[in-house]
Enzyme design. Structure first.
Site: not given
Ligand code: PT1
Length: 268
Positions: A209, A248
């Site tokens: 991210k 995740r």
């Protein structure tokens, strides 16, 4: 939890599984097989991109993307499958096809989603997001980000229990990168022990991210080490309070190796 993005517009691996504008099913199944042999316990299938700026997708489109792959994965592999969706119809149909977990970045707030999820009897992951993906990174603001995110998740948990979902079937997720600045993300990350202290399993998604991009000034294909480092740090923080963690991630092999080294290093 290994990420299987079957969207053409995902932020880091979008379209990788597409050929001539069509999802390549055998390539997709090979990606699943690789994540499982690399040590993933859960495969997270998502047919809607929720990265910053992503556009909404129609119900029909989402069903079209998710259902064939879900069926093919269930047929070939003996693994847990979570479905990354906010849509009541997808929740219902995915559960009917054998999905094991509902993962919703909108914490079951969409019309009908809570009732649909409760009716499946499946475990759910409730995530916090401020605003919606298309605009969530336009100046996100909080007075007390940790308190507000914990408070939101506590309220959604209550609503789930009222709807008939058992408390021990609820996972919580602070929602890294969903309507948060780097400072907000880091405050949440450093409060992971408080999230784990709720007694719920915590799902952490930081893989590749922009928060890692900001820390390293690196593009999305240069965030592997940062992602793996944060995975180990999350594991350390949550295990310090005997919590339970689901990570995740895109890079299953590297993450599993790092976790094994960390785990082994604490054994003697
Ligand atoms: C997540 C998550 C998710 N993240 C759960 N589901 C995404 N439970 C999709 C960026 O800042 O964290 N938890 N499903 C992907 N979303 C993003 C958000 C991707 C932010 C990229 C960014 O780069």
């Amino acid at each position: 939890m290994g990420i299987l993005n079957i969207t053409p517009d995902s932020f880091s691996d979008g379209g990788q599984l597409y050929r001539d504008g069509q999802l390549d099913q055998s390539k997709t199944l090979r990606a699943v097989e690789a994540m499982l042999s690399d040590g993933a316990d859960i495969i997270d299938i998502g047919g809607e991109s929720t990265r910053p700026g992503a556009a909404p997708v129609s119900v029909a489109q989402e069903l079209d993307r998710v259902m064939p792959i879900l069926n093919a994965v269930q047929e070939r592999f003996d693994c847990l499958v979570s479905v990354d969706t906010s849509t009541a119809q997808v929740i219902t149909q995915a559960a009917g096809a054998g999905a094991n977990i509902i993962n919703d970045v909108r914490a079951l707030q969409r019309e009908g989603a809570l009732q649909a999820a409760a009716a499946t009897g499946l475990p759910v992951c409730l995530m916090h997001m401020q605003n919606q993906p298309d605009s969530m990174q336009n100046n996100p603001e909080y007075q007390d980000v940790v308190g507000e995110v914990l408070g939101f998740l506590a309220q959604r948990k209550k609503d789930c229990i009222t709807a008939g979902i058992a408390a021990d079937q609820i996972m919580l997720d602070p929602g890294f990168g969903f309507g948060k600045t780097l400072a907000h993300n880091l405050m949440l990350f450093n409060a992971l022990d408080q999230f784990a202290a709720t007694g719920h399993s915590i799902l952490v998604g930081v893989s590749r991210k922009s928060m890692i991009g900001q820390m390293l000034a690196s593009e999305v294909d240069q965030r592997l080490i940062g992602s793996v480092t944060m995975a180990v740090l999350a594991a350390q923080k949550i295990s310090a309070v005997n919590g339970s963690l689901i990570l995740r991630v895109h890079d299953v092999k590297e993450t599993v190796q790092a976790l094994r080294v960390w785990q082994t290093s604490t054994e003697n």
